[in-house]
Each structure stands twice: as C-alpha cells, then as structure tokens.
Write a protein that holds these residues in place. Structure first.
Motif, mmCIF file in Angstrom:
data_model
loop_
_atom_site.group_PDB
_atom_site.id
_atom_site.type_symbol
_atom_site.label_atom_id
_atom_site.label_comp_id
_atom_site.label_asym_id
_atom_site.label_seq_id
_atom_site.Cartn_x
_atom_site.Cartn_y
_atom_site.Cartn_z
ATOM 1 N N MET A 1 0.841 -1.183 0.000
ATOM 2 C CA MET A 1 0.000 0.000 0.000
ATOM 3 C C MET A 1 0.886 1.246 0.000
ATOM 4 S SD MET A 1 -3.150 0.930 2.497
ATOM 5 C CE MET A 1 -2.929 2.415 3.431
ATOM 6 N N THR A 2 0.506 2.228 -0.755
ATOM 7 C CA THR A 2 1.204 3.509 -0.783
ATOM 8 C C THR A 2 0.907 4.249 0.511
ATOM 9 O OG1 THR A 2 0.977 3.625 -3.174
ATOM 10 C CG2 THR A 2 1.447 5.687 -2.018
ATOM 11 N N ASP A 3 1.929 4.699 1.178
ATOM 12 C CA ASP A 3 1.739 5.461 2.411
ATOM 13 C C ASP A 3 2.100 6.914 2.161
ATOM 14 O OD1 ASP A 3 0.908 3.340 4.051
ATOM 15 O OD2 ASP A 3 2.980 2.729 4.399
ATOM 16 N N PHE A 4 1.112 7.778 2.226
ATOM 17 C CA PHE A 4 1.353 9.206 2.106
ATOM 18 C C PHE A 4 1.769 9.755 3.470
ATOM 19 C CE2 PHE A 4 -2.011 9.164 -1.414
ATOM 20 C CZ PHE A 4 -1.066 9.131 -2.416
ATOM 21 N N ASP A 5 2.653 10.737 3.474
ATOM 22 C CA ASP A 5 3.013 11.388 4.728
ATOM 23 C C ASP A 5 1.835 12.171 5.295
ATOM 24 O OD1 ASP A 5 5.618 10.400 4.746
ATOM 25 O OD2 ASP A 5 6.391 12.111 3.621
ATOM 26 N N TYR A 6 1.044 12.777 4.406
ATOM 27 C CA TYR A 6 -0.118 13.554 4.818
ATOM 28 C C TYR A 6 -1.308 13.177 3.955
ATOM 29 C CZ TYR A 6 2.968 16.544 7.520
ATOM 30 O OH TYR A 6 3.880 17.008 8.438
ATOM 31 N N GLY A 7 -2.472 13.291 4.547
ATOM 32 C CA GLY A 7 -3.706 13.111 3.800
ATOM 33 C C GLY A 7 -4.146 14.448 3.239
ATOM 34 N N PRO A 8 -5.346 14.498 2.676
ATOM 35 C CA PRO A 8 -5.856 15.759 2.139
ATOM 36 C C PRO A 8 -5.932 16.818 3.242
ATOM 37 C CG PRO A 8 -7.265 13.925 1.505
ATOM 38 C CD PRO A 8 -6.286 13.401 2.510
ATOM 39 N N ILE A 9 -5.725 18.059 2.844
ATOM 40 C CA ILE A 9 -5.832 19.155 3.807
ATOM 41 C C ILE A 9 -6.936 20.103 3.375
ATOM 42 C CG2 ILE A 9 -3.409 19.018 4.497
ATOM 43 C CD1 ILE A 9 -2.943 21.609 2.887
ATOM 44 N N GLU A 10 -7.475 20.808 4.322
ATOM 45 C CA GLU A 10 -8.502 21.803 4.059
ATOM 46 C C GLU A 10 -8.204 23.054 4.879
ATOM 47 O OE1 GLU A 10 -12.483 20.324 4.517
ATOM 48 O OE2 GLU A 10 -12.227 18.930 2.846
ATOM 49 N N PHE A 11 -8.581 24.177 4.307
ATOM 50 C CA PHE A 11 -8.468 25.466 4.967
ATOM 51 C C PHE A 11 -9.857 25.869 5.448
ATOM 52 C CE2 PHE A 11 -4.723 25.250 2.492
ATOM 53 C CZ PHE A 11 -3.833 26.232 2.891
ATOM 54 N N TYR A 12 -9.958 26.326 6.667
ATOM 55 C CA TYR A 12 -11.223 26.780 7.226
ATOM 56 C C TYR A 12 -11.054 28.164 7.832
ATOM 57 C CZ TYR A 12 -13.144 22.050 7.042
ATOM 58 O OH TYR A 12 -13.605 20.839 6.629
ATOM 59 N N ALA A 13 -12.092 28.965 7.730
ATOM 60 C CA ALA A 13 -12.188 30.219 8.480
ATOM 61 C C ALA A 13 -13.365 30.031 9.427
ATOM 62 C CB ALA A 13 -12.420 31.401 7.555
ATOM 63 N N ILE A 14 -13.082 30.009 10.712
ATOM 64 C CA ILE A 14 -14.104 29.771 11.724
ATOM 65 C C ILE A 14 -14.332 31.087 12.463
ATOM 66 C CG2 ILE A 14 -14.718 28.445 13.774
ATOM 67 C CD1 ILE A 14 -12.605 26.358 12.684
ATOM 68 N N VAL B 1 -8.408 16.780 17.578
ATOM 69 C CA VAL B 1 -7.071 16.193 17.432
ATOM 70 C C VAL B 1 -6.961 14.949 18.313
ATOM 71 C CG1 VAL B 1 -4.604 16.562 17.844
ATOM 72 C CG2 VAL B 1 -5.974 18.354 16.753
ATOM 73 N N ALA B 2 -7.401 15.048 19.560
ATOM 74 C CA ALA B 2 -7.320 13.921 20.491
ATOM 75 C C ALA B 2 -8.136 12.727 20.007
ATOM 76 C CB ALA B 2 -7.788 14.350 21.882
ATOM 77 N N ALA B 3 -9.234 12.988 19.318
ATOM 78 C CA ALA B 3 -10.078 11.913 18.802
ATOM 79 C C ALA B 3 -9.502 11.277 17.532
ATOM 80 C CB ALA B 3 -11.485 12.444 18.516
ATOM 81 N N GLY B 4 -8.438 11.870 16.986
ATOM 82 C CA GLY B 4 -7.836 11.328 15.783
ATOM 83 C C GLY B 4 -8.598 11.672 14.514
ATOM 84 N N THR B 5 -9.434 12.682 14.579
ATOM 85 C CA THR B 5 -10.226 13.091 13.419
ATOM 86 C C THR B 5 -9.417 13.956 12.467
ATOM 87 O OG1 THR B 5 -12.201 13.057 14.812
ATOM 88 C CG2 THR B 5 -12.372 14.237 12.721
ATOM 89 N N VAL B 6 -8.652 14.887 13.048
ATOM 90 C CA VAL B 6 -7.856 15.811 12.242
ATOM 91 C C VAL B 6 -6.473 15.976 12.854
ATOM 92 C CG1 VAL B 6 -9.890 17.139 11.486
ATOM 93 C CG2 VAL B 6 -8.589 17.920 13.465
ATOM 94 N N ASN B 7 -5.587 16.495 12.046
ATOM 95 C CA ASN B 7 -4.275 16.913 12.502
ATOM 96 C C ASN B 7 -4.161 18.390 12.140
ATOM 97 O OD1 ASN B 7 -1.574 16.994 13.307
ATOM 98 N ND2 ASN B 7 -0.830 16.223 11.352
ATOM 99 N N VAL B 8 -3.889 19.238 13.111
ATOM 100 C CA VAL B 8 -3.774 20.670 12.842
ATOM 101 C C VAL B 8 -2.376 20.951 12.296
ATOM 102 C CG1 VAL B 8 -3.833 22.986 13.820
ATOM 103 C CG2 VAL B 8 -5.434 21.246 14.649
ATOM 104 N N ALA C 1 -9.234 10.617 5.711
ATOM 105 C CA ALA C 1 -9.103 10.597 4.253
ATOM 106 C C ALA C 1 -7.705 10.200 3.784
ATOM 107 C CB ALA C 1 -9.473 11.963 3.686
ATOM 108 N N LYS C 2 -6.775 10.090 4.706
ATOM 109 C CA LYS C 2 -5.399 9.732 4.332
ATOM 110 C C LYS C 2 -5.354 8.335 3.713
ATOM 111 C CE LYS C 2 -0.807 9.584 6.436
ATOM 112 N NZ LYS C 2 -0.078 9.832 7.681
ATOM 113 N N ALA C 3 -5.952 7.348 4.375
ATOM 114 C CA ALA C 3 -5.985 5.982 3.842
ATOM 115 C C ALA C 3 -6.826 5.932 2.567
ATOM 116 C CB ALA C 3 -6.549 5.016 4.881
ATOM 117 N N PHE C 4 -7.894 6.689 2.519
ATOM 118 C CA PHE C 4 -8.745 6.764 1.331
ATOM 119 C C PHE C 4 -7.940 7.248 0.129
ATOM 120 C CE2 PHE C 4 -12.131 9.319 -0.976
ATOM 121 C CZ PHE C 4 -12.774 8.226 -1.531
#
Length: 138
Positions: A1-14, A33-40, A104-107
């Motif tokens: 399996m190809t392992d990417f260092d990073y998955g897709p990223i998104e920019f948000y203005a909150i 972050v603690a839930a493993g949903t995103v990496n800031v 989305a990284k594994a996707f």
C-alpha cells in the motif's frame, strides 16, 4: 500500500464574535485532534477592528498557556489568510485553520494505488445541510 506522509488538507475560516477566541475554541480543536479526526497543520487568528482594519495574530499572541505544536506552521500564507478573512465583519474575528483529514489519508492512498485520484470536491457547510433537511422533513 502507498503510504502518504499527509492526507488531504482543508483550509477553514471559523468566525466568532469579539476580538479574540475564547478558550472553548482551542478546546474544540484539541478535542478533534485527540479523537484522531484531524491533525492541525497551521492555525492563525485574524480580527477585524470596528473601523474595518484586519489584524493577523499568531497563535502565540492569542493565548497565555502552552502553544500547541503545529506540523506545518506557516502553511497558510498571507494571500490565503486575506482571502479567507475577506468576509469578516467589523468587530469579529476568525481562526484560520489548516487541517489534515486523517480519515481521508488511507482513502487517498487506496485511490492512488487503484490508479485514481479525487479531481474535484465540493463541500456544503453543516448548518446548510441541517437547515435543508429540517425544512424538507416529512
């Protein structure tokens, strides 16, 4: 399996009222972050004065406690920040957040291995989705 260092990223203005975020904003981000949903990867705050001037604040300028470590601090360039903060009303502020979508990284890796790639993406904000569903519920 190809392992990417990073998955897709998104920019948000909150956005939020007032000239700086409350501690609950950083806590909400920490929880994801603690839930493993995103990496800031990067986080910058902006505020628009009542006179309409935009001020860019580094994370360390907005909180007194330990500054969270960011993987790619500086990824959100000034042009990105200005574009995302364009609609910010006077007397309000926003967090400009660059996140890696960990789910989305594994996707992305699997798609790449299969010879495919996401070539376009559209997002619909959750409040719009929920308002639409509430209006169209039977």
């Amino acid at each position: 399996m190809t392992d990417f260092d990073y998955g897709p990223i998104e920019f948000y203005a909150i956005g939020f009222e007032g000239d700086r975020p409350g501690p609950a904003v950083l806590q909400a981000i920490d929880d994801l972050v603690a839930a493993g949903t995103v990496n800031v990867l990067d986080l910058v705050f902006v505020r628009r004065s009542p006179e309409g001037e935009l001020e860019i604040l580094e994370l360390s300028d907005t909180i007194e406690s330990d500054v969270p470590s960011l993987d790619l601090e500086g990824l959100a360039g000034e042009e990105d920040i200005l574009a995302l903060a364009d609609g910010l009303e006077p007397g309000t502020s926003a967090a400009i957040l660059v996140i890696e979508l960990l789910w989305a990284k594994a996707f992305a890796s699997r798609l790449y291995e299969a010879g495919g790639a996401v070539i376009a993406r559209e997002g619909v904000p959750a409040p719009i989705v929920n308002a639409f569903l509430a209006e169209n519920a039977d």
